[in-house]
Design an enzyme around this catalytic site. Structure first.
Site, PDB file in Angstrom:
ATOM      1  N   CYS A 124       0.845  -1.103  -0.046  1.00 40.12           N
ATOM      2  CA  CYS A 124       0.214  -0.178  -0.078  1.00 40.12           C
ATOM      3  C   CYS A 124       0.908   1.270  -0.051  1.00 40.12           C
ATOM      4  O   CYS A 124       1.860   1.195  -0.752  1.00 40.12           O
ATOM      5  CB  CYS A 124      -0.932   0.053   0.965  1.00 40.12           C
ATOM      6  SG  CYS A 124      -2.254   1.268   1.121  1.00 40.12           S
ATOM      7  N   ASP A 193      -2.958   0.892  10.416  1.00 41.42           N
ATOM      8  CA  ASP A 193      -4.313   1.633  10.522  1.00 41.42           C
ATOM      9  C   ASP A 193      -4.731   1.664  12.159  1.00 41.42           C
ATOM     10  O   ASP A 193      -4.932   2.711  12.678  1.00 41.42           O
ATOM     11  CB  ASP A 193      -5.388   1.181   9.573  1.00 41.42           C
ATOM     12  CG  ASP A 193      -5.084   1.912   8.326  1.00 41.42           C
ATOM     13  OD1 ASP A 193      -4.624   1.152   7.524  1.00 41.42           O
ATOM     14  OD2 ASP A 193      -5.632   3.036   8.211  1.00 41.42           O
TER      15      ASP A 193
HETATM   16  C1  RUB Z   1      -3.588   3.115   3.888  1.00 36.73           C
HETATM   17  C2  RUB Z   1      -2.930   2.043   4.558  1.00 36.73           C
HETATM   18  C3  RUB Z   1      -1.725   2.319   5.355  1.00 36.73           C
HETATM   19  C4  RUB Z   1      -1.829   2.975   6.823  1.00 36.73           C
HETATM   20  C5  RUB Z   1      -0.816   3.489   7.245  1.00 36.73           C
HETATM   21  O1  RUB Z   1      -5.000   2.736   3.633  1.00 36.73           O
HETATM   22  O2  RUB Z   1      -3.470   0.855   5.010  1.00 36.73           O
HETATM   23  O3  RUB Z   1      -0.760   1.337   5.258  1.00 36.73           O
HETATM   24  O4  RUB Z   1      -2.999   4.105   6.698  1.00 36.73           O
HETATM   25  O5  RUB Z   1      -0.279   4.728   6.489  1.00 36.73           O
HETATM   26  P1  RUB Z   1      -5.759   3.720   2.821  1.00 36.73           P
HETATM   27  P2  RUB Z   1       0.538   5.884   7.149  1.00 36.73           P
HETATM   28  O6  RUB Z   1      -5.284   4.041   1.568  1.00 36.73           O
HETATM   29  O7  RUB Z   1      -7.149   2.793   2.526  1.00 36.73           O
HETATM   30  O8  RUB Z   1      -6.220   4.932   3.533  1.00 36.73           O
HETATM   31  O9  RUB Z   1       1.823   5.362   7.776  1.00 36.73           O
HETATM   32  O10 RUB Z   1       0.662   6.937   5.902  1.00 36.73           O
HETATM   33  O11 RUB Z   1      -0.240   6.421   8.238  1.00 36.73           O
END
Ligand code: RUB
Length: 308
Positions: A124, A193
């Site tokens: 992701c 998350d």
């Molecule tokens: C994003 C996702 C990321 C976490 C952490 O999901 O799963 O791995 O949110 O991201 P979506 P960060 O695209 O559905 O929001 O480290 O940038 O907080």
């Protein structure tokens, strides 16, 4: 209120996405709303602020960073409008500042786990995970990265852009190539998350497949997570809700054409049990997942226990 509603809509439609970005955007929206909220009645102020908090919290259900940010940024213990306003402005500003510096600390701490010549797999698009990879790269370590496409929204495309802009050796793979590719990988680094009190990681759908494949291949599995990604309400028995998103993200109605009876399932996140996680890198240090309770207790306190 319109600006706050706009931010809420951007979070809901994923124009603003990623647990950290969502948290910062929500804290900023609340701060700006409170700054200009016109009322001399304390009751009205409280009602409006609490309403604004719910509007933000209800946009997406899975990332605990959102309610944590809203509760931390929007907390006050006051009896007048001006007192409450000034406390919220201070708390929101502090939350946003801390969130920013947390990423730097996570980068510094996590980079110690990467050696010159290591190959990393990420999933992701996580700013916390990328902070580690970029810090190691900036320290002069030669790091190679496999980035998954991350269907259906393909956040992997954002990741490869960020990595290649940083000059990092980057290879894009489709999600189903994770196990095949794992034999070339030294460490998996993903974001978070939500992290539950028992150390389970809730992150983008497919994360648990990376964890399983890493476990099988004896590859390190690290989650990069600011302390505000830990979920206090799981201590009181709550489960993290897994967001089910619009089937259109997977396949459009047009393409489904003459198969109207086919159902589409589009869960946006999955749960990786703590046994598959070697380390969680936070701004407060690198911990085994079994220490989630301590992080919740020491960094989020008990005041968040009413988050549903
Ligand atoms: C994003 C996702 C990321 C976490 C952490 O999901 O799963 O791995 O949110 O991201 P979506 P960060 O695209 O559905 O929001 O480290 O940038 O907080």
């Amino acid at each position: 209120m319109q600006q706050l509603l706009d931010t809420a809509e951007k979070i809901r439609t994923m124009e603003i996405r990623g647990a950290g970005r969502i948290a910062a955007a929500a804290a900023k929206a609340l701060r700006d709303y409170v700054e200009t909220l016109e009322t001399s009645s304390f009751e009205e102020f409280v009602a409006k602020v609490e309403k604004a908090k719910s509007v933000l919290i209800e946009t997406r259900p899975t990332a605990v960073s959102l309610p944590n940010a809203v509760m931390l940024a929007g907390s006050y213990n006051a009896e007048t409008v001006e007192e409450a306003r000034s406390q919220i402005l201070d708390n929101a500003t502090e939350f946003i500042r801390n969130a920013d510096t947390a990423l730097d600390s996570i980068g510094e701490i996590g980079a110690k786990r990467l050696r010159d010549g290591d190959t990393v797999m990420t999933h992701c698009n996580s700013h916390a995970a990328l902070a580690i990879i970029k810090t190691a790269h900036n320290q002069g370590k030669r790091i190679k990265v496999y980035a998954t496409e991350s269907r259906p929204r393909r956040q992997g495309f954002i990741t490869i852009k960020e990595l290649s802009d940083a000059g990092i050796d980057t290879t894009l793979i489709v999600d189903s190539a994770v196990r095949y590719t794992m034999k070339n990988v030294d460490t998996v680094i993903v974001g978070a998350d939500s992290i539950t009190v028992n150390g389970a990681l809730v992150n983008k759908i497919g994360t648990s497949q990376l964890a399983l494949a890493a476990h099988e291949a004896r590859v390190n599995f690290i989650s990069a997570a600011e302390t505000y990604k830990f979920s206090p309400s799981t201590l009181f028995g709550d489960l993290v809700e897994i967001e089910e998103r619009d089937p259109e993200e997977v396949i459009s109605k047009d393409k489904l054409g003459d198969m109207p009876d086919v159902k589409i399932s589009n869960p946006a996140f999955d749960v990786t049990p703590s046994e598959y996680i070697d380390l969680i890198v936070t701004e407060a240090g690198a911990f085994p997942p079994q220490m989630a309770y301590v992080i919740i207790k020491e960094h989020l306190g008990w005041k968040l226990d009413k988050i549903g």
